[in-house]
Design an enzyme around this catalytic site. Structure first.
Site, PDB file in Angstrom:
ATOM      1  CD  GLU A  78     -48.244 -22.050  11.798  1.00 28.61           C
ATOM      2  OE1 GLU A  78     -48.249 -23.375  11.474  1.00 28.61           O
ATOM      3  OE2 GLU A  78     -48.165 -21.924  12.995  1.00 28.61           O
ATOM      4  CE  LYS A 134     -49.650 -42.301  13.156  1.00 25.56           C
ATOM      5  NZ  LYS A 134     -50.004 -42.574  11.855  1.00 25.56           N
ATOM      6  CG  ASP A 173     -48.449 -31.632  15.786  1.00 28.93           C
ATOM      7  OD1 ASP A 173     -48.670 -32.712  16.460  1.00 28.93           O
ATOM      8  OD2 ASP A 173     -48.853 -31.596  14.597  1.00 28.93           O
ATOM      9  CG  ASP A 189     -53.320 -29.049  25.844  1.00 27.99           C
ATOM     10  OD1 ASP A 189     -52.615 -29.626  25.155  1.00 27.99           O
ATOM     11  OD2 ASP A 189     -54.513 -28.871  25.126  1.00 27.99           O
TER      12      ASP A 189
END
Length: 524
Positions: free
Chosen positions: A357, A414, A410, A446
């Site tokens: 992480e 952009k 993530d 998702d």
């Protein structure tokens, strides 16, 4: 009393009674259950319609077809219902699932409509549901098992002109469902049995019986209380008027400012989400874990190219980290708060677990949680960028790397940030190299664009090192490509998480009834 499970075979072999089963949503539900290997019993008044419905189900060509029989009865007559259900139970055994679909609407203005219309409507829509549940419930209580679905309506959430006889009956069904849940823990369904005029008046789209049935069954399998409607507007309205029943779509309703209508109840989204998490990971004592808080603000989006994440780290001493360092290793890339790994470690004792992480506060808290759960010798969290450190870490691991997961990364929307997406060609090659033969690579999101991009990276960067899981293998589309002479293969996503343990984001996606795109690879 026994919610659904998030698996495709939930209905297989179960005895399912559907009222109003000769037409509309009831018939469509019968087909969905029949195709899932259920033993379906259709209840309705008219024998000829029931015979036609039974024949229609039997004509279905399905690999996992179940069985179907008719159960003639008028649900408004309590004695008749009780006799029919008692006879059915004697013939086929206990009823596992009952879906109360029988109902009707007779639109008309209050001052112009005869009182007999309201009486008939209440007798069928409410007492028809009441009578069936009253007859089925005793044996479910006796066996401590059962699943009940009540069909309500959007007008149970907001009254619409012209439905003064219909709306109160469906409000009564909604009230019955909420009370039964508190007494026995049930499931209900907020969706009308085909009121097109009412649906349009609410600004909602008209859904086919098949669409509604599909949403009902899928939400049953996921164990939801409020079952998803095909219409976004009705889902939103349902969330805003949840009362003291479990609020659906927690994230969505919170973002839009809707709160429970009973002021004495906790209204914090954090508390509500925690309840959903408890149901997802019963092995993880979240009340105890919540004692450990993140001490500073955690950024949602972190730049993986920041300088401190580019510095190579020393491979750990695996013998000091894990009690049994030669056990198969599961690696979760972008592990977030870490509950997926903690719950997995509780469920699967013969593996070690490593989480990577790039948000240091989450790593620190997850490490504290693993210690509190006495999992420090089996679960380890590292502050590191997988694209920089994965090979460096895993090449020294003394056991086999059995599973690598990339879950809900993530999306970096952009265009200039696309290079920040975690699944890059170099990472794919590293995962290919460190996985054992037969090892698994599981990815899900998702966001379809992100899921497709991850799948494409594996296809292009890993060569022929991986093969797809059976459920992901392409199927032929009936649509013809412009330059093709026949059907074209289409990408297929796994409908369920094959690992059985959800992530935090997956719990929220399930709560919102959002699609999740999953792909599983096996190393050859």
């Amino acid at each position: 009393m026994g919610g659904g499970l998030s698996r495709e075979d939930y209905l297989a072999g179960k005895h399912v009674l559907i009222t109003g089963g000769s037409e509309g949503i009831g018939l469509a539900l019968g087909k969905e259950c029949y195709k899932r290997s259920a033993k379906v019993a259709l209840m309705a008044r008219t024998a000829s319609k029931l015979d036609a419905a039974v024949a229609e189900l039997q004509a279905i060509q399905a690999k996992r077809a179940g069985s179907v029989r008719s159960c003639p009865a008028d649900v408004t007559q309590a004695d008749q219902v009780a006799q029919a259900i008692a006879s059915l139970q004697q013939q086929t055994g206990s009823i596992d699932v009952v879906i109360c679909c029988a109902g009707r609407a007779e639109p008309g203005l209050f001052l112009e409509q005869d009182t007999s219309v309201a009486t008939r409507t209440m007798q069928l829509n409410y007492f028809g549901t009441h009578n069936v549940i009253k007859a089925v419930l005793p044996q479910m209580v006796q066996h401590n098992s059962g699943h009940v679905v009540l069909i309500s309506s959007g007008v149970a959430l907001a009254g619409i002109l012209g439905y003064s006889s219909y709306a109160p009956s469906k409000m009564a069904v909604r009230g019955l469902a909420d009370i039964l849940r508190h007494e026995l823990c049930w499931t209900n369904k907020i969706k009308p049995p085909g009121c097109e005029e009412c649906t349009r008046a609410m600004g909602s789209s008209v859904s086919s019986a098949q669409q509604v049935a599909s949403h009902i069954v899928q939400s049953m399998e996921k164990g939801h209380y409020h079952l998803a409607s095909p219409d976004f507007g009705q889902n939103l309205l349902m969330g805003s008027l949840a009362g003291i029943s479990p609020p659906p779509y927690l994230l969505l309703t919170s973002l839009l400012g809707h709160k429970p209508t009973i002021s004495a109840l906790p209204s914090s989204q954090e508390i509500l989400v925690r309840e959903a998490h408890k149901a997802a990971w019963p092995e993880v004592n979240l009340d105890a874990l919540e004692v450990t808080k993140v001490g500073r603000r955690v950024r949602q989006h972190v730049n993986p190219f920041k300088e401190e994440l580019q510095v190579p780290i020393q491979p750990p001493n695996w013998g000091q980290i894990f009690h049994r360092p030669t056990l198969p290793l599961t690696v979760d890339i972008g592990c977030g708060p870490g509950r997926f790994l903690l719950a997995s470690a509780k469920r699967m004792q013969d593996s070690n677990y490593l989480g990577l992480e790039i948000r240091q506060p989450l790593v620190d808290r997850a490490t504290d949680w693993s210690r509190a759960m006495d999992l420090a010798g089996r679960v380890h969290f590292v502050y590191a960028s997988a694209n920089v450190q994965l090979g460096n870490l895993l090449n020294s691991y003394p056991g086999d790397v059995d599973l690598i997961t990339v879950q809900f990364p993530d999306p970096h929307w952009k265009a200039k940030h696309k290079k920040r997406r975690i699944v890059q060609p170099a990472l794919v090659k590293t995962m290919r190299d460190v996985l054992r033969p037969g090892g698994r690579l599981f990815m899900q999101s998702d966001v379809m664009e992100v899921a497709k991009a991850m799948w494409d990276e594996v296809d292009s960067a890993a060569g022929d090192a991986f093969q797809l899981a059976e459920g992901n293998k392409p199927k032929l589309s009936t649509a013809l490509a412009a330059d093709a002479s026949g059907p074209t293969p289409t990408r297929t996503w796994l409908p369920f998480n094959p690992l059985g343990t959800p992530t935090e984001r997956e719990v929220v996606s399930e709560e919102l009834a959002l699609p999740v795109y999953r792909v599983l690879f096996f190393k050859k």
